[in-house]
Design a protein around this motif. Sequence first.
Motif, PDB file in Angstrom:
ATOM      1  N   ARG A 110      45.251  56.034  47.986  1.00 51.23           N
ATOM      2  CA  ARG A 110      45.814  57.068  48.852  1.00 51.23           C
ATOM      3  C   ARG A 110      47.326  57.199  48.688  1.00 51.23           C
ATOM      4  O   ARG A 110      47.904  58.210  49.057  1.00 51.23           O
ATOM      5  N   HIS A 111      47.978  56.147  48.162  1.00 46.78           N
ATOM      6  CA  HIS A 111      49.432  56.126  48.101  1.00 46.78           C
ATOM      7  C   HIS A 111      49.917  55.729  46.713  1.00 46.78           C
ATOM      8  O   HIS A 111      49.170  55.159  45.915  1.00 46.78           O
ATOM      9  N   ASP A 130      40.772  57.683  41.701  1.00 45.41           N
ATOM     10  CA  ASP A 130      40.308  57.602  43.087  1.00 45.41           C
ATOM     11  C   ASP A 130      40.555  56.227  43.697  1.00 45.41           C
ATOM     12  O   ASP A 130      40.746  56.093  44.904  1.00 45.41           O
ATOM     13  N   ASP A 183      52.496  59.048  50.653  1.00 49.61           N
ATOM     14  CA  ASP A 183      51.154  59.575  50.746  1.00 49.61           C
ATOM     15  C   ASP A 183      51.010  60.706  49.726  1.00 49.61           C
ATOM     16  O   ASP A 183      51.841  61.618  49.674  1.00 49.61           O
ATOM     17  N   ARG A 184      49.981  60.657  48.914  1.00 52.99           N
ATOM     18  CA  ARG A 184      49.830  61.642  47.840  1.00 52.99           C
ATOM     19  C   ARG A 184      49.720  63.066  48.376  1.00 52.99           C
ATOM     20  O   ARG A 184      50.297  63.994  47.813  1.00 52.99           O
ATOM     21  N   THR A 185      49.003  63.230  49.466  1.00 56.69           N
ATOM     22  CA  THR A 185      48.814  64.571  50.027  1.00 56.69           C
ATOM     23  C   THR A 185      50.117  65.129  50.585  1.00 56.69           C
ATOM     24  O   THR A 185      50.483  66.287  50.340  1.00 56.69           O
ATOM     25  N   GLU A 186      50.849  64.311  51.340  1.00 59.94           N
ATOM     26  CA  GLU A 186      52.102  64.773  51.938  1.00 59.94           C
ATOM     27  C   GLU A 186      53.142  65.107  50.883  1.00 59.94           C
ATOM     28  O   GLU A 186      53.941  66.032  51.052  1.00 59.94           O
ATOM     29  N   ARG A 218      52.727  66.451  48.050  1.00 65.11           N
ATOM     30  CA  ARG A 218      52.491  67.736  47.393  1.00 65.11           C
ATOM     31  C   ARG A 218      53.317  68.849  48.034  1.00 65.11           C
ATOM     32  O   ARG A 218      53.756  69.785  47.360  1.00 65.11           O
ATOM     33  N   SER A 219      53.532  68.765  49.340  1.00 66.07           N
ATOM     34  CA  SER A 219      54.334  69.784  50.014  1.00 66.07           C
ATOM     35  C   SER A 219      55.783  69.741  49.556  1.00 66.07           C
ATOM     36  O   SER A 219      56.467  70.770  49.471  1.00 66.07           O
ATOM     37  N   THR A 268      56.199  71.460  46.147  1.00 65.41           N
ATOM     38  CA  THR A 268      56.281  72.911  46.226  1.00 65.41           C
ATOM     39  C   THR A 268      57.726  73.374  46.360  1.00 65.41           C
ATOM     40  O   THR A 268      58.149  74.368  45.757  1.00 65.41           O
ATOM     41  N   GLU A 302      58.060  66.750  40.659  1.00 59.94           N
ATOM     42  CA  GLU A 302      56.791  66.684  39.944  1.00 59.94           C
ATOM     43  C   GLU A 302      57.034  66.463  38.456  1.00 59.94           C
ATOM     44  O   GLU A 302      56.312  65.705  37.801  1.00 59.94           O
TER      45      GLU A 302
END
Length: 249
Positions: free
Chosen positions: A69-70, A108, A126-129, A131-132, A135, A141
Amino acid sequence: MSDHRNGLRRSSINLSDAIIPGLCAGCEARHIGLCDALADEDLHFLASVAKSHTVPKGRMFVAEGDKARHFFNINRGTAKLFKDLPDGRRQITGFVGAGDFVGLAAADHYAFTAEAINEVRLCRFDRTELRSVFTTFPALERRLLDVASHELILAQEQMLLLGRKSAIERLASFLLGWSDRAEICPNGAQALALPMTRADLGDYLGLTFETVSRALSALKRQNIVEVGKDHGVRILDRDRLSAFATSRS
């Protein structure tokens, strides 16, 4: 720059009188890690998705098989990366320090374990956070892609080291690579702190503890390196060490 991004920048500056967030002030990895892709006034955005942690000596912060996740950016200290083999042994696959990433190439689940050799300070993302943030700052990136490419090169070099080089050539290659991470002393010699044990170093190089010690003693007898306290090594003759590393000794 878009108006949106410029507006975000102005907001970050108004949030604090200091340009550099407290999380980033004094960080040893400020100009060698992910953060180096950002100007000081933009660090606020990266800091907003970073969680600072201190990992005690001997503590794991990534476990093989756990969900990935991280990923982590090492700010201070040294950690070892290893895999557990079916027969109960461990294979060390690398050592990481300030400015290095851990878990970037994970799919994964983590395919390795990371353990602090000495006290490690790191930022967890956190991988998801994150991404913002990408952008708004695509340079981040691109920096991560550069790091991923570098990891592939290191893996190829490690395969060559284990498959083709002699014991003293392996040790010389490691010392040169580790010295590239260290600061150059005013007198021209490189004082290297080697926090890993000789056994860990041997595991990484595919050698026994005794073979590592013999190779290091051979370099010492030829006045190529000087061995100090607490596993410290000072390179006295980089050209000759490089000759061993490239099989031109």
